[in-house]
Motif scaffolding. Sequence first.
Motif, PDB file in Angstrom:
ATOM      1  N   GLY A  63       0.744  -1.464  -0.178  1.00  0.00           N
ATOM      2  CA  GLY A  63       0.049  -0.043   0.090  1.00  0.00           C
ATOM      3  C   GLY A  63       0.839   1.179  -0.153  1.00  0.00           C
ATOM      4  N   ASP A  64       1.796   1.278   0.775  1.00  0.00           N
ATOM      5  CA  ASP A  64       2.842   2.483   0.939  1.00  0.00           C
ATOM      6  C   ASP A  64       3.511   2.719  -0.494  1.00  0.00           C
ATOM      7  OD1 ASP A  64       2.260   3.579   3.117  1.00  0.00           O
ATOM      8  OD2 ASP A  64       3.777   2.302   4.403  1.00  0.00           O
ATOM      9  N   ARG A  65       3.911   1.491  -1.293  1.00  0.00           N
ATOM     10  CA  ARG A  65       4.609   1.752  -2.267  1.00  0.00           C
ATOM     11  C   ARG A  65       3.801   2.172  -3.550  1.00  0.00           C
ATOM     12  NH1 ARG A  65       8.170  -3.990  -2.876  1.00  0.00           N
ATOM     13  NH2 ARG A  65       8.746  -4.055  -0.701  1.00  0.00           N
ATOM     14  N   GLU A  66       2.445   1.766  -3.518  1.00  0.00           N
ATOM     15  CA  GLU A  66       1.489   2.098  -4.302  1.00  0.00           C
ATOM     16  C   GLU A  66       1.147   3.993  -4.193  1.00  0.00           C
ATOM     17  OE1 GLU A  66      -1.761  -0.417  -4.083  1.00  0.00           O
ATOM     18  OE2 GLU A  66      -0.698  -1.828  -5.173  1.00  0.00           O
ATOM     19  N   LYS A  67       1.226   4.284  -2.665  1.00  0.00           N
ATOM     20  CA  LYS A  67       0.928   5.534  -2.340  1.00  0.00           C
ATOM     21  C   LYS A  67       2.088   6.284  -2.943  1.00  0.00           C
ATOM     22  CE  LYS A  67      -0.060   8.192   1.499  1.00  0.00           C
ATOM     23  NZ  LYS A  67      -0.365   8.511   2.963  1.00  0.00           N
ATOM     24  N   LEU A  68       3.303   5.769  -2.889  1.00  0.00           N
ATOM     25  CA  LEU A  68       4.442   6.771  -3.268  1.00  0.00           C
ATOM     26  C   LEU A  68       4.282   6.888  -4.742  1.00  0.00           C
ATOM     27  CD1 LEU A  68       7.242   7.905  -2.137  1.00  0.00           C
ATOM     28  CD2 LEU A  68       8.261   5.404  -3.103  1.00  0.00           C
ATOM     29  N   LEU A  69       3.994   5.821  -5.520  1.00  0.00           N
ATOM     30  CA  LEU A  69       4.010   5.868  -6.984  1.00  0.00           C
ATOM     31  C   LEU A  69       2.744   6.858  -7.341  1.00  0.00           C
ATOM     32  CD1 LEU A  69       5.109   5.007  -9.632  1.00  0.00           C
ATOM     33  CD2 LEU A  69       3.700   3.071  -9.487  1.00  0.00           C
ATOM     34  N   ASP A  70       1.812   6.755  -6.703  1.00  0.00           N
ATOM     35  CA  ASP A  70       0.696   7.533  -7.146  1.00  0.00           C
ATOM     36  C   ASP A  70       0.818   9.107  -6.727  1.00  0.00           C
ATOM     37  OD1 ASP A  70      -2.463   8.068  -7.619  1.00  0.00           O
ATOM     38  OD2 ASP A  70      -2.263   8.594  -5.401  1.00  0.00           O
ATOM     39  N   GLY A  71       1.721   9.359  -5.670  1.00  0.00           N
ATOM     40  CA  GLY A  71       2.134  10.644  -5.413  1.00  0.00           C
ATOM     41  C   GLY A  71       3.292  11.157  -6.488  1.00  0.00           C
ATOM     42  N   ALA A  72       3.977  10.366  -6.805  1.00  0.00           N
ATOM     43  CA  ALA A  72       4.924  10.640  -7.964  1.00  0.00           C
ATOM     44  C   ALA A  72       4.091  11.176  -9.281  1.00  0.00           C
ATOM     45  CB  ALA A  72       5.805   9.834  -8.318  1.00  0.00           C
ATOM     46  N   HIS A  73       3.166  10.322  -9.579  1.00  0.00           N
ATOM     47  CA  HIS A  73       2.311  10.553 -10.811  1.00  0.00           C
ATOM     48  C   HIS A  73       1.520  12.034 -10.654  1.00  0.00           C
ATOM     49  CE1 HIS A  73       2.977   7.191 -13.395  1.00  0.00           C
ATOM     50  NE2 HIS A  73       2.769   6.522 -12.416  1.00  0.00           N
ATOM     51  N   LYS A  74       1.099  12.227  -9.333  1.00  0.00           N
ATOM     52  CA  LYS A  74       0.313  13.638  -9.091  1.00  0.00           C
ATOM     53  C   LYS A  74       1.479  14.697  -9.188  1.00  0.00           C
ATOM     54  CE  LYS A  74      -3.224  11.660  -6.244  1.00  0.00           C
ATOM     55  NZ  LYS A  74      -4.089  11.689  -5.210  1.00  0.00           N
ATOM     56  N   LEU A  75       2.598  14.424  -8.690  1.00  0.00           N
ATOM     57  CA  LEU A  75       3.674  15.663  -8.637  1.00  0.00           C
ATOM     58  C   LEU A  75       3.894  15.902 -10.292  1.00  0.00           C
ATOM     59  CD1 LEU A  75       5.925  17.534  -7.434  1.00  0.00           C
ATOM     60  CD2 LEU A  75       7.237  15.386  -7.615  1.00  0.00           C
ATOM     61  N   GLN A  76       3.842  14.744 -11.137  1.00  0.00           N
ATOM     62  CA  GLN A  76       4.426  14.762 -12.485  1.00  0.00           C
ATOM     63  C   GLN A  76       3.359  15.706 -13.453  1.00  0.00           C
ATOM     64  OE1 GLN A  76       4.505  11.236 -14.989  1.00  0.00           O
ATOM     65  NE2 GLN A  76       6.213  11.742 -15.813  1.00  0.00           N
ATOM     66  N   ALA A  77       2.017  15.183 -13.071  1.00  0.00           N
ATOM     67  CA  ALA A  77       0.867  16.160 -13.467  1.00  0.00           C
ATOM     68  C   ALA A  77       0.884  17.537 -13.136  1.00  0.00           C
ATOM     69  CB  ALA A  77      -0.423  15.274 -13.204  1.00  0.00           C
ATOM     70  N   ALA A 137       3.491  19.332 -12.292  1.00  0.00           N
ATOM     71  CA  ALA A 137       4.492  20.153 -12.891  1.00  0.00           C
ATOM     72  C   ALA A 137       4.246  20.494 -14.292  1.00  0.00           C
ATOM     73  CB  ALA A 137       5.630  19.185 -12.642  1.00  0.00           C
ATOM     74  N   GLU A 138       2.996  19.969 -15.038  1.00  0.00           N
ATOM     75  CA  GLU A 138       2.799  19.992 -16.331  1.00  0.00           C
ATOM     76  C   GLU A 138       1.643  21.171 -16.653  1.00  0.00           C
ATOM     77  OE1 GLU A 138       1.989  16.245 -17.931  1.00  0.00           O
ATOM     78  OE2 GLU A 138       4.188  15.591 -17.985  1.00  0.00           O
ATOM     79  N   GLU A 139       1.182  21.437 -15.502  1.00  0.00           N
ATOM     80  CA  GLU A 139       0.054  22.532 -15.357  1.00  0.00           C
ATOM     81  C   GLU A 139       0.480  23.916 -15.811  1.00  0.00           C
ATOM     82  OE1 GLU A 139      -3.140  22.359 -14.721  1.00  0.00           O
ATOM     83  OE2 GLU A 139      -2.797  20.148 -14.261  1.00  0.00           O
ATOM     84  N   PRO A 140      -0.295  24.512 -16.724  1.00  0.00           N
ATOM     85  CA  PRO A 140       0.189  25.820 -17.317  1.00  0.00           C
ATOM     86  C   PRO A 140       0.443  26.912 -16.273  1.00  0.00           C
ATOM     87  CG  PRO A 140      -2.317  25.255 -17.859  1.00  0.00           C
ATOM     88  CD  PRO A 140      -1.639  24.291 -17.349  1.00  0.00           C
ATOM     89  N   ASP A 141      -0.555  26.924 -15.396  1.00  0.00           N
ATOM     90  CA  ASP A 141      -0.253  27.740 -14.194  1.00  0.00           C
ATOM     91  C   ASP A 141       0.273  27.248 -12.977  1.00  0.00           C
ATOM     92  OD1 ASP A 141      -1.687  29.876 -15.582  1.00  0.00           O
ATOM     93  OD2 ASP A 141      -3.401  29.113 -15.026  1.00  0.00           O
ATOM     94  N   LEU A 142       1.534  26.975 -12.808  1.00  0.00           N
ATOM     95  CA  LEU A 142       2.515  26.416 -11.953  1.00  0.00           C
ATOM     96  C   LEU A 142       2.158  26.972 -10.692  1.00  0.00           C
ATOM     97  CD1 LEU A 142       5.831  25.566 -13.695  1.00  0.00           C
ATOM     98  CD2 LEU A 142       4.447  24.005 -13.023  1.00  0.00           C
ATOM     99  N   ASP A 143       2.026  26.053  -9.938  1.00  0.00           N
ATOM    100  CA  ASP A 143       1.941  26.326  -7.997  1.00  0.00           C
ATOM    101  C   ASP A 143       3.328  25.956  -7.531  1.00  0.00           C
ATOM    102  OD1 ASP A 143       1.556  26.964  -5.293  1.00  0.00           O
ATOM    103  OD2 ASP A 143      -0.432  26.551  -5.543  1.00  0.00           O
ATOM    104  N   MET A 144       4.418  26.916  -7.475  1.00  0.00           N
ATOM    105  CA  MET A 144       5.761  26.303  -7.065  1.00  0.00           C
ATOM    106  C   MET A 144       5.505  25.953  -5.828  1.00  0.00           C
ATOM    107  SD  MET A 144       7.425  26.534  -9.940  1.00  0.00           S
ATOM    108  CE  MET A 144       9.062  26.132  -9.138  1.00  0.00           C
ATOM    109  N   GLU A 145       4.844  26.788  -4.783  1.00  0.00           N
ATOM    110  CA  GLU A 145       4.700  26.157  -3.387  1.00  0.00           C
ATOM    111  C   GLU A 145       4.185  24.857  -3.282  1.00  0.00           C
ATOM    112  OE1 GLU A 145       2.546  27.951   0.658  1.00  0.00           O
ATOM    113  OE2 GLU A 145       2.926  29.166  -0.861  1.00  0.00           O
ATOM    114  N   MET A 146       3.185  24.562  -4.019  1.00  0.00           N
ATOM    115  CA  MET A 146       2.414  23.167  -4.046  1.00  0.00           C
ATOM    116  C   MET A 146       3.436  22.223  -4.575  1.00  0.00           C
ATOM    117  SD  MET A 146      -0.938  21.910  -6.036  1.00  0.00           S
ATOM    118  CE  MET A 146      -0.170  21.882  -7.676  1.00  0.00           C
ATOM    119  N   LEU A 147       4.197  22.507  -5.770  1.00  0.00           N
ATOM    120  CA  LEU A 147       5.182  21.455  -6.035  1.00  0.00           C
ATOM    121  C   LEU A 147       6.114  21.131  -5.005  1.00  0.00           C
ATOM    122  CD1 LEU A 147       5.972  22.685  -9.731  1.00  0.00           C
ATOM    123  CD2 LEU A 147       4.700  20.708  -8.897  1.00  0.00           C
ATOM    124  N   GLY A 148       6.650  22.161  -4.214  1.00  0.00           N
ATOM    125  CA  GLY A 148       7.574  21.974  -3.219  1.00  0.00           C
ATOM    126  C   GLY A 148       7.080  21.084  -2.071  1.00  0.00           C
TER     127      GLY A 148
END
Length: 259
Positions: free
Chosen positions: A131-145, A147-158
Amino acid sequence: MATIHTHALFMPAKSGRSSEDVALQIEAAILAGKILPGESLPSEREMQHQFQVSRGAVREALRALKEKGMLEIRKGAKGGAFVKEVEVSNVSASLALFLKQHPIAPEQLIEFRENLDRTVTMLAIARSSKGDREKLLDGAHKLQAAAEEPDLDMEMLGEMDRELNLLLGRMSHNPIFEWVMGALQQGFSSHDYALYEDPDFRRQTVDNWVETARQIAAGEPLLALSSISNHYVLLRRCVERRAGDTGATETVRGTSPDQ
């Protein structure tokens, strides 16, 4: 809640530095598990009699232990001095404050972070739940998505990057690694903010996070370690570029260029 009887634990305080000796005896009893979290110490009057010191010396000792985070002083009819449970967040905050007060050269910090991440990653692969491994992978995919948003929220990415690191620390199932990871994320983040500020480095960084999480989820230690190494190759290049732009390599204080 139980109250500890001093006759079983404490001796009369040494003269000269009585408050220090009182604090040391109480601290030793707490660390030895003779006084447990949630238990209260005897009243100031009782401790004054047992330690054979003034009430002022007892209060000074209690105040010192409160500042160290070992005691909680409660007021009222059911008040008194209670032993605190030391939480991970408190340990990490104290370590983070220490680190922020001592300048660290970027390469020293990067070197430490890389070795820490490599060890934590190996432990996470060996010990973490599916479950934790899947959570980590899901979180990484959300970070990737994100980072591709046109209006970047740098604080949120951090913050998303920080949460992934904290999760990875918890996945090691070693509280010391978790504390240190928490302190690093509170104190500074190894110049990671610079990676997200540069569009090219940002894309490579989030892709690398996904690849690292994917290999951890798949239980592939060698491939996961290779991804960790790639992250720090990117980070070193980014730091070198910024140093070249400013003409100097700065020491690290805080989590952002403004600190």
